[in-house]
Design an enzyme around this catalytic site. Structure first.
Site, PDB file in Angstrom:
ATOM      1  N   ARG A  60     -13.054 -21.727  24.480  1.00  0.00           N
ATOM      2  CA  ARG A  60     -13.682 -20.978  25.575  1.00  0.00           C
ATOM      3  C   ARG A  60     -12.678 -20.725  26.696  1.00  0.00           C
ATOM      4  NH1 ARG A  60     -18.562 -23.426  28.340  1.00  0.00           N
ATOM      5  NH2 ARG A  60     -18.550 -21.406  29.364  1.00  0.00           N
ATOM      6  N   HIS A  64     -11.700 -17.030  27.907  1.00  0.00           N
ATOM      7  CA  HIS A  64     -12.003 -16.637  29.287  1.00  0.00           C
ATOM      8  C   HIS A  64     -10.736 -16.277  30.049  1.00  0.00           C
ATOM      9  CE1 HIS A  64     -16.331 -18.285  29.940  1.00  0.00           C
ATOM     10  NE2 HIS A  64     -16.162 -17.869  28.697  1.00  0.00           N
ATOM     11  N   ASN A  92     -17.203 -19.781  34.965  1.00  0.00           N
ATOM     12  CA  ASN A  92     -16.154 -20.696  34.509  1.00  0.00           C
ATOM     13  C   ASN A  92     -16.377 -22.141  34.938  1.00  0.00           C
ATOM     14  OD1 ASN A  92     -14.610 -18.773  33.112  1.00  0.00           O
ATOM     15  ND2 ASN A  92     -13.546 -18.147  34.984  1.00  0.00           N
ATOM     16  N   HIS A 192     -18.884 -19.527  18.540  1.00  0.00           N
ATOM     17  CA  HIS A 192     -20.053 -20.333  18.903  1.00  0.00           C
ATOM     18  C   HIS A 192     -20.509 -21.247  17.775  1.00  0.00           C
ATOM     19  CE1 HIS A 192     -21.383 -17.455  22.377  1.00  0.00           C
ATOM     20  NE2 HIS A 192     -20.318 -18.173  22.665  1.00  0.00           N
TER      21      HIS A 192
END
Length: 335
Positions: A60, A64, A92, A192
């Site tokens: 992640r 990001h 975040n 995911h």
């Protein structure tokens, strides 16, 4: 004879692309930091064994970071008295500390071995790949030589990272703006298959969903009941695994779950109903090798998105602060 304008543009674009590719290569640290791979691998193994959520968190963190201004470790920079950085925006704040920690540990070890050589951006890219592989995912090559950004601003984040309540049109367009097509988007959403999400990200699907239904009717009823128990009484800090079946393994179960109404986030479950994304969900549910191949291609593509080269960036001595602030903490960096 003068070249047509289009020809000049294409020539310039291809030349720029070739220069970028030539400066990024898998052997970048072979001479300047030969222990690079070994050091990161050891840090990654130790951290993942101690904290099993590290792999999902690093993935992640990497994504990001790359989606906002490219893969330049801007997300690792801490806020200061002059400005709020990317890492302190609401989307975040849920990134786990273990993800930042594995990069910090690797950076510290590499600075002792080969000071001032390895960028935080390269560390994050390789650590993420190694962690994915460690939990069962595919291995893929990473071209190295990225530089770290000089700045990080919270205001730059919104509109670049998908949220669970976004429409499929919005998400597809967001990925398209990064030169990622629908198939690549569906493959990347497969991340995911590991990790978890907090109740605040999916509780709207569980309670008072609509005037005719208490919960989202696309969800498996038994799954709904379990999640309602978990997230009841406004316990929004509670979390559930994104993949309820094999939460700690990087596999294609995420796509199989979508077919059974076991998608945790609304944006995940929506992919089985949208005709643009459904064929890829069905393909990856049936064929894990196809998913791994597509995921590998997409991650390689993301990893070189708007990378900074040469004087466009620096090799930070610490990943959470730009070098100028280490010399002069009161200096204002950027706009």
């Amino acid at each position: 004879m003068a070249l047509p304008l289009l020809s000049i543009f294409l020539f310039s674009s291809l030349t720029l692309f070739s220069l970028t590719e030539s400066k990024l290569n898998i052997d970048y640290y072979n001479k300047t930091c030969p222990q690079f791979d070994k050091i990161i691998q050891q840090i990654v193994v130790d951290k993942q064994l101690a904290a099993p959520t590290t792999a999902a968190g690093a993935l992640r963190l990497f994504f990001h970071d790359c989606m906002v201004g490219g893969c330049d470790a801007s997300l690792l920079i801490s806020s200061n008295s002059f400005s709020q950085s990317e890492r302190d925006t609401d989307i975040n704040l849920s990134l786990p500390g273990d993800a930042y920690d594995v990069v910090t540990r690797a950076k510290t070890a590499l600075e002792l071995q080969c000071p001032g050589i390895v960028s935080c951006a390269d560390i994050l890219a390789v650590a993420t790949r190694d962690l994915i592989t460690m939990v069962g995912g595919p291995f893929y090559s990473i071209r190295l030589g990225r530089k770290d950004s000089f700045e990080s601003y919270a205001k730059d984040v919104e509109g670049h990272i998908a949220r669970p309540n976004m429409t499929m049109d919005t998400i597809i367009n967001m990925f398209a703006s990064k030169n990622l097509n629908v198939q690549e988007m569906v493959a990347l959403m497969g991340a995911h298959t590991i990790g978890f999400s907090h109740c605040s990200e999916f509780s709207k699907r569980l309670f008072k969903f609509s005037q005719t239904s208490e919960s989202d009717p696309t969800m498996n009823p038994t799954y709904v009941q379990a999640l309602q128990t978990l997230c009841g009484n406004n316990t929004k800090d509670m979390a559930a695994f994104n993949d309820v079946m094999t939460p700690g393994k990087f596999d294609n179960m995420y796509y199989i779950n979508l077919q059974k109404g076991l998608g945790l986030l609304a944006s995940d479950q929506a992919m089985i109903y949208d005709q643009r994304t459904k064929p890829f969900v069905e393909l990856y549910a049936k064929d894990q090798d196809a998913f791994f191949k597509a995921f590998t291609h997409a991650m390689e593509k993301v990893s070189v998105y708007q990378v900074k080269l040469g004087k466009m960036g620096e090799v930070r001595r610490r990943c959470d602060v730009v070098n100028q602030l280490l010399v002069n903490p009161n200096k204002k960096i950027g706009g």
